[in-house]
Enzyme design. Structure first.
Site, PDB file in Angstrom:
ATOM      1  N   GLU A 122       0.846  -1.183   0.000  1.00 25.15           N
ATOM      2  CA  GLU A 122       0.000   0.000   0.000  1.00 25.15           C
ATOM      3  C   GLU A 122       0.888   1.242   0.000  1.00 25.15           C
ATOM      4  OE1 GLU A 122      -2.732  -0.167   3.256  1.00 25.15           O
ATOM      5  OE2 GLU A 122      -3.598  -2.089   2.628  1.00 25.15           O
ATOM      6  N   GLY A 144       4.784  -1.136   2.970  1.00 27.87           N
ATOM      7  CA  GLY A 144       5.539  -1.961   2.044  1.00 27.87           C
ATOM      8  C   GLY A 144       6.029  -3.210   2.744  1.00 27.87           C
ATOM      9  N   THR A 198       2.268  -5.866  -9.544  1.00 24.31           N
ATOM     10  CA  THR A 198       2.670  -6.491 -10.806  1.00 24.31           C
ATOM     11  C   THR A 198       1.510  -7.299 -11.379  1.00 24.31           C
ATOM     12  OG1 THR A 198       4.949  -6.629 -10.029  1.00 24.31           O
ATOM     13  CG2 THR A 198       4.344  -8.045 -11.868  1.00 24.31           C
ATOM     14  N   GLU A 200       9.304 -17.315  -2.434  1.00 20.40           N
ATOM     15  CA  GLU A 200       9.330 -16.070  -3.205  1.00 20.40           C
ATOM     16  C   GLU A 200      10.753 -15.536  -3.323  1.00 20.40           C
ATOM     17  OE1 GLU A 200       7.594 -11.472  -3.031  1.00 20.40           O
ATOM     18  OE2 GLU A 200       6.864 -12.977  -1.623  1.00 20.40           O
ATOM     19  N   GLN A 254      44.700  -5.804 -18.185  1.00 22.24           N
ATOM     20  CA  GLN A 254      44.738  -6.541 -16.918  1.00 22.24           C
ATOM     21  C   GLN A 254      43.581  -6.149 -16.004  1.00 22.24           C
ATOM     22  OE1 GLN A 254      47.770  -5.925 -13.670  1.00 22.24           O
ATOM     23  NE2 GLN A 254      48.469  -7.957 -14.346  1.00 22.24           N
ATOM     24  N   GLY A 276      31.885   1.521 -21.254  1.00 19.06           N
ATOM     25  CA  GLY A 276      32.176   2.932 -21.479  1.00 19.06           C
ATOM     26  C   GLY A 276      30.921   3.682 -21.883  1.00 19.06           C
ATOM     27  N   GLY A 327      11.203  -7.932  -0.270  1.00 18.98           N
ATOM     28  CA  GLY A 327      11.953  -7.600   0.944  1.00 18.98           C
ATOM     29  C   GLY A 327      13.252  -6.915   0.591  1.00 18.98           C
ATOM     30  N   THR A 328      13.459  -5.723   1.116  1.00 23.74           N
ATOM     31  CA  THR A 328      14.672  -4.969   0.803  1.00 23.74           C
ATOM     32  C   THR A 328      15.918  -5.672   1.346  1.00 23.74           C
ATOM     33  OG1 THR A 328      14.577  -3.691   2.858  1.00 23.74           O
ATOM     34  CG2 THR A 328      13.364  -2.815   0.960  1.00 23.74           C
TER      35      THR A 328
END
Length: 390
Positions: free
Chosen positions: A128, A132, A159, A243, A280, A340, A365-366
């Protein structure tokens, strides 16, 4: 990379699914990204060929094989064609199992066959605007009206929010007396009071429809409640380990693809008269990332094996999710750097992958939440002592 443990049947499944992706996803992914949504027909095509949901029992149209390695193959091959925007695994292995685990026989018979075929597209609505990772802050409520429930509230960042035909909505069912009581409600397309907001614009995952959902006193029949209407929070927690394993498989597959793209570029790009791959610094950077990806793959494969035995812990799943999401972001960042200026151009895949990757350290989940979960295991004795003293 060490040999991986897939059966001959699974290897054949991989080859068939790879061919399907080449025919159906590769020609369309750019169009889907431009229009901000995957065509609904894609779910139906996958369902028709048995690639959408493998695990359901044969009576519901599936193969009846619950070996997670089939889903792992789907995740890996989808990432390999830059198809992660297509939320097929969210539909098939993240949302649908709630119906399988907590639904009645009537609910399974009513929904699962059409989920397997792709006729029904699924979503789950927990997040919501003000809730979260902390589901306790949820404000959506459902009132028991005797013969039905009355659902009210808003959800965001959902989603499949536009495409979905059935949304599993989490809502509090007794906020005054028991703030932890929560129900899971099957809200179907067309129910009065159920409205969809805009398809949200995002940094990455451009083809994945992500929407706001609004529930204005939606009348939900009692037969559309999953299990006990007070135990929804526990039901959600039960599915979190899988999940996060799903996430880990996808993040690692993304890192592998980004590595391959960057390796190919470094071998072709010439700097000071010789390929970038001869430098290298390039060799050291890529050697480090190759090692990290391979070590992570061994751990994730082991998590899959443990999960197949029903023994994957929340802590081990959190480790897999934390490490692979952070690794993916390191890989795409280094990939852009080694490209680059070309890495900043959308015509190069690494640019898209860089933008798509950033969300992985947030959803499911963060990274910070994952560290808290892992810390519970690290300092388990301290937590026990605290509980005893309390």
């Amino acid at each position: 990379m060490l040999p991986r443990d897939f059966t001959e049947e699974q290897q054949m499944f991989r080859s068939a699914y790879r061919k399907f992706l080449e025919q159906e996803v590769v020609p369309n992914i750019d169009t889907w990204r431009e229009q901000g949504i995957v065509d609904r027909e894609m779910f139906k095509k996958a369902g028709d060929q048995g690639f959408l949901m493998v695990w359901p029992d044969e009576q519901y149209g599936g193969m009846g094989d619950r070996d997670f390695r089939f889903e792992q193959i789907i995740i890996e091959e989808t990432a390999n064609v830059y198809g992660g925007d297509w939320a097929n695994t969210l539909h098939s292995r993240l949302v649908a199992p709630y119906i399988d685990r907590f639904g009645s026989d009537e609910q399974k018979a009513r929904f699962l066959p059409r989920c397997v075929s792709g006729e029904i597209i699924l979503a789950v609505a927990m997040t919501e605007p003000d809730a979260g990772s902390d589901l306790a802050g949820m404000r959506a409520v459902a009132k028991d009206m005797g013969d039905h429930w009355l659902l009210s509230g808003n959800k965001t960042y959902i989603t499949n929010g536009i495409n979905s035909d059935v949304v599993i909505v989490a809502a509090k069912t007794d906020p005054e007396n028991n703030p932890h009581a929560m129900g899971l409600f099957l809200v179907e397309r067309g129910m009065e009071g159920f409205e969809r907001g805009r398809n949200l614009k995002k940094m990455g995952m451009k083809a994945q429809d992500t929407a706001e959902l609004f529930f204005n006193e939606v009348r939900v029949p009692k037969e559309n409640v999953l299990g006990d209407p007070t135990l929804g929070f526990l039901y959600l927690m039960e599915g979190l380990a899988e999940e996060r394993l799903i996430g880990a498989c996808g993040f690692l597959s993304g890192a592998q693809k980004a590595f391959e793209v960057t390796r190919e570029f470094c071998m072709q790009r010439k700097v000071f008269g010789k390929p970038l791959s001869k430098m290298q610094n390039t060799q050291f950077k890529m050697a480090e990332l190759r090692t990290e990806i391979d070590v992570a793959q061994a751990y994730v494969d082991q998590c899959v094996a443990v999960h197949n035995r029903g023994a994957l812990t929340a802590e081990d799943a959190a480790k897999a999710k934390l490490y692979t999401s952070e690794l993916l972001c390191r890989m795409v960042d280094e990939g852009v750097q080694l490209h680059g200026g070309a890495g900043y151009m959308d015509e190069y895949p690494i640019s898209r992958m860089y933008c798509d990757a950033r969300i992985t350290r947030i959803f499911a989940g963060t990274s910070e939440i994952m560290k808290l979960i892992i810390a519970r295991e690290v300092f388990a004795e301290n937590f026990v002592e605290f509980v005893d003293r309390a």
